[in-house]
Design an enzyme around this catalytic site. Structure first.
Site: not given
Length: 190
Positions: A12, A88, A14, A102, A104
């Site tokens: 967590g 998703i 980010n 998102n 990556h």
């Protein structure tokens, strides 16, 4: 007030960075964090920061409308995947078009796709003797790591770097750039 919902599966960092970045703003807020991992450290981070969380399982996400119904209730302006590893489902993608992004840990399209996350990305980068790597922020579509790219930045790989060194460099890029990219998505005209 712009409303952000975050999906996270792990530590967590980010999510915490985004929460803190927007914490004292009157025009945007991280209102909720969803996780599929009951042991995710993101739950403790959110508790300390006063952000509501919801734990869900694969059935809640894919076979029922539980997660979709919660998202409808929360009415987010942006949904952020920050270390979230599940795909998703189509029903949520259709309900929130161009509202899911998102981050990556590679320069997509390199080293993306199912099973390519975290250390697996960094190991592949090393194995292929890349001279640089980086982060990509992109819209989410029906395929892993395949949506339109919003932002990329890179770092160089030193010849003595190992997977942990690369992970640290990527983390620095994420902490510096991700909140600013999110802000630019929410407020494209500044």
């Amino acid at each position: 007030m712009k409303r952000i919902v975050i999906f996270a599966s792990g530590s967590g960092t980010n999510a915490e960075n985004l929460i803190k970045f927007f914490q004292n703003r009157d025009n945007v807020s991280v209102i909720h964090v969803l996780t599929n991992n009951p042991r995710a450290k993101v739950l403790q981070r959110c508790m300390k920061l006063g952000v509501k969380t919801t734990l869900f399982n694969k059935t809640d996400l894919i076979e029922t409308n539980k997660v979709q119904d919660l998202l409808k209730l929360l009415n987010p302006d942006l949904i952020i995947l920050a270390g979230f590893l599940w795909k998703i489902p189509e029903n949520i993608l259709k309900k929130f078009p161009n509202k899911i992004i998102n981050i990556h840990p590679s320069l997509l399209p390199k080293y993306g796709g199912k099973g390519m996350y975290g250390k697996y990305v960094h190991e592949a980068v090393l194995r292929n003797k890349e001279s640089r790597t980086g982060i990509t922020v992109h819209y989410v579509n029906q395929n892993y790591d395949d949506g339109a790219i919003l932002f990329q930045t890179h770092c160089f790989i030193d010849t003595l770097d190992n997977e942990e060194d690369i992970a640290r460099k990527i983390h620095v890029l994420e902490m510096e750039h991700f909140p600013k990219v999110v802000e630019s998505v929410l407020f494209p005209n500044g």
